[in-house]
Design an enzyme around this catalytic site. Structure first.
Site: not given
Length: 800
Positions: A240, A273-275
């Site tokens: 995401c 999750p993305d960063v």
């Protein structure tokens, strides 16, 4: 649970008003709220919501492992750690970026960017390409690939991450996403589709800096569509994004993750999750995140959350199972994968992958223009004199790799041959073959001569001549180097001719004018560059456009070769008479120069096709980069060619366009209903399975035609199927719903059959919250582009 029931249950998550979806009912409009366990609509694998089909065996193995774990061990699993105990040995998953090769590694291949590979319109080749990519990850010890990328889809033509994606057309993007997923899986590694969802630009994306707002129809028919194709093909990971979706953080969007993805599309794998995209512990867990930060998901927090009712035991178990199911699905449990090690050691992973990379480059090059009326154009046939222009023709000053950066590119063009993007879409080149390196020896071997100006702008330095002889051009009065500041060469003077020209040898003060006046063929190379961290600022470039125009003023056989990060406007020079041919593509990877030469000299007949529209003006595109915190997708499903058709805007080159060195002729188009029972039902009748309602991917109609190669060169044609829907479906005038690439020898014909799946003639019904088939007439057209229709037929469907 019946499909209609599960979709209608989702209707309670939000209602649709006007052209935009309202905020998720489980999160306030400021996006700072969290999804509670009571609010969550997360489907639990094995609870009957999703029929797992080919993933059933992997699920059973994953569940059996999780059933033996303590809750503390499950917390380790969901935070990416390994688990070793008396009964459990879970190694964890090792991730790495790289849609075009392993990021920041020595001795690995630099693959074509997906924006180029999609231009092949060859799904079989793209699956082989993705398998080779996966094999390098596998051999290097990485088993969780951060890719493929279907978001950004391509809504914004200036989107910085366009090279990593496939196409703004959801159908084409979905087919290639599915092929990539199957290829990666077959290499024994897990692909992670990203950046879910509506992550269409880099501007303001950090920390949920903007909210992308779209209604259910737009989400389902455009942006979730490609992910469903990938799920059907075995996608086991999704990332995401950093942005918000309808005012909820993407990684806490109950409707986005639990609704559209895990229920509607039947996704069985892990969401990560993305960063810096996980903002809360339980809002993210209940919102649909399965793998996350050990800081937010430590054992103390999770165990207390279970005790306080902030998280259910079923959901924690489901999170752990979703982290493990992909491991079994791709066969990692055989214990054969080597461990990850130093990125600087040659582990022998490249094998023969250069061959598939070169083939992708060969098939990805698109011939946009080819005027042979005066004997020029393509293919080249041993030209006597060739001049190369542009920084893109040769190597950069130092390289081939650039420093890894997620801060965006320093400019929109690259001062050297461009074959990859930047940021997480950046390939690690062990080597890069540029056009100059291939063309120089080839022209020499053919007995020709070659000059070059490997820059986009050039001012010659003053000098007084070569040692041991007169100045360049013989030093005659009016000859270059003979006291006249005019750097032009008298055209086509033979050896020993009058002053000027090449009468005194090949010496001449180098200049763009000089070389372009004296060459049989002038090759101008241009590019556009972008990647993670920043969106593009331009769709054309003044220096490059001026270079093309300057060369074309003097050279009546000017050929332009361009490799671009996204759509490139060409109207500054495309109609110039002396611009005889144009080759256009995405970023081709390490074999770029060889592939370009293959097509220039006719060793390969170009067969690439446009995956986006090339407009006449940058302002013609409907969706410029959003600069505000609320980015409303008011264009709905009308992006790229759908918009241009709806608004009747003339374009320069339409979606699907591409020429060949041969010619093709199409026969009549016929259609046969192959599953009348399925077409008789307006809504799906079976359960949700991988990719969507059962039967969504089954063929219901077969469309056929015959294509003849009427030229004298073997070639490949891409037959494209477009469908026009009844008014009830509220669709664009014509949308892509099938394609087949077929190789046809000169003078021969081939039969082409394209399958139409149930989902391909379905539309999203907002009222029923379900996929529906509208009753009425469907026009099925086969063409060589969205505007070049060769034939059509009509069928009538009555669904109830």
């Amino acid at each position: 649970m019946k499909a209609a029931q599960s979709f209608r249950a989702l209707a309670a998550l939000s209602s649709i008003t006007g052209s935009l979806a309202v905020t998720n009912s489980s999160a306030p409009s400021n996006g700072n709220g969290t999804v509670t366990a009571a609010d969550s609509h997360a489907p639990i694998l094995g609870d009957g919501t999703v029929s797992l089909g080919m993933a059933t065996d992997a699920f059973n193995k994953a569940k059996a492992m999780v059933d033996q774990m303590t809750n503390a061990e499950k917390v380790k699993v969901i935070t990416g750690q390994g688990v070793t105990s008396a009964n459990i040995s879970w190694p964890g998953l090792v991730s790495k970026d790289g849609v075009a090769g392993i990021n920041q590694n020595f001795f690995v291949s630099g693959f074509a960017e997906p924006n180029a590979a999609t231009m092949t319109w060859n799904k079989t080749l793209y699956q082989l390409h993705s398998k080779a990519l996966g094999e390098e990850f596998y051999g290097s010890g990485y088993n969780l690939i951060m890719g493929p990328v279907a978001s950004p889809l391509g809504r914004d033509p200036l989107g910085g991450r366009s090279p990593e994606g496939f196409s703004p057309d959801p159908y084409l993007s979905g087919i290639m996403f599915g092929a990539a997923t199957a290829g990666i899986n077959s290499a024994g590694v897990i692909g992670v589709g990203r950046h879910y969802i509506l992550n269409e630009q880099e501007t303001n994306r950090m920390n949920g800096g903007y909210s992308a707002n779209a209604n259910d129809k737009t989400m389902s028919e455009v942006y979730v569509w490609p992910f469903a194709d990938a799920v059907y093909n075995g996608l086991m990971g999704v990332m995401c994004g950093m942005n918000k979706v309808n005012d909820s953080f993407s990684c806490e969007s109950d409707k986005g993750l639990n609704g559209y993805l895990k229920t509607n599309a039947g996704f069985p794998g892990l969401v990560m999750p993305d960063v810096n995209s996980q903002h809360t512990a339980f809002g993210s867990a209940n919102g649909g995140l399965d793998r996350g930060s050990a800081g937010l998901w430590n054992a103390v927090t999770i165990l207390k959350g279970l005790q306080d009712g902030d998280l259910t035991q079923d959901r924690l178990d489901d999170m752990a199972v979703r982290n493990i199911i992909g491991y079994y699905f791709v066969g990692l449990d055989d214990g054969l994968q080597p461990e990850a090690g130093s990125s600087m050691i040659d582990r022998g992973v490249r094998a023969n992958h250069s061959q598939v990379i070169r083939q992708v480059g060969d098939e990805a090059l698109i011939l946009l223009k080819n005027d042979k009326s005066t004997g020029g154009g393509l293919p080249l046939n041993k030209p006597a004199t060739v001049a190369l222009f542009g920084a893109h023709a040769g190597p950069c000053m130092a390289g081939p790799n650039q420093g890894f950066s997620v801060g965006g590119t320093p400019s929109d063009i690259y001062q050297g041959h461009l074959a990859t993007a930047c940021g997480s879409g950046d390939a690690s080149f062990s080597y890069l073959i540029t056009p100059f390196e291939v063309l120089n020896p080839r022209i020499a071997d053919d007995g020709g001569m070659i000059w070059w100006v490997l820059n986009n702008t050039y001012t010659p330095s003053d000098f007084s001549g070569f040692p041991g002889g007169g100045g360049p051009g013989g030093g005659g009065p009016g000859g270059p180097g003979g006291g006249n500041t005019n750097n032009s060469i008298v055209a086509r003077q033979g050896p020993g001719g009058p002053g000027g020209g090449f009468g005194g040898g090949t010496g001449a003060t180098p200049s763009i004018d000089a070389y372009s006046q004296n060459a049989d063929v002038c090759l101008v190379f241009i590019n556009s560059w972008s990647g993670e961290g920043a969106d593009r600022q331009e769709m054309s470039n003044v220096d490059q456009d001026n270079l093309v125009k300057s060369v074309a003023e003097n050279c009546n056989n000017t050929i332009v070769v361009g490799n671009f990060a996204g759509p490139r406007v060409l109207d500054e020079w495309i109609e110039l008479e002396n611009v005889r041919a144009v080759l256009y593509s995405g970023l081709l990877g390490q074999e770029s120069g060889r592939a370009i030469a293959d097509v220039l000299f006719g060793d390969v007949n170009p067969s690439g096709r446009l995956t986006h529209t090339i407009a006449k003006n940058a302002s013609d595109y409907p969706t410029p980069t959003c600069e505000t915190k609320q980015c409303n997708y008011t264009e709905g499903i009308y992006i790229d060619y759908r918009y241009f058709q709806q608004k009747d805007i003339e374009v320069r080159f339409p979606f699907g366009f591409g020429l060949s060195y041969t010619t093709f002729e199409y026969g009549e188009v016929s259609a046969t209903v192959t599953n009348a029972t399925a077409l008789a039902s307006k809504y799906p009748t079976g359960p949700i399975t991988l990719g969507g309602p059962e039967g969504s991917f089954d063929e219901v109609i077969s469309v056929s035609t015959t294509i003849a190669n009427t030229g004298d060169v073997d070639g490949a044609e891409v037959a494209q199927l477009y469908i026009s829907f009844p008014a009830e479906a509220a669709q664009p005038p014509r949308i892509l719903r099938g394609f087949e690439k077929v190789n046809i020898p000169a003078g021969q014909s081939a039969d082409v059959t394209i399958s139409v799946r149930r989902r391909d003639i379905s539309h999203w019904d907002n009222i029923a919250q379900n996929w529906a088939i509208a009753s009425g007439d469907y026009t099925l057209s086969i063409g060589a582009s969205v505007e070049d229709i060769k034939g059509n037929t009509t069928i009538t469907i009555t669904a109830s």
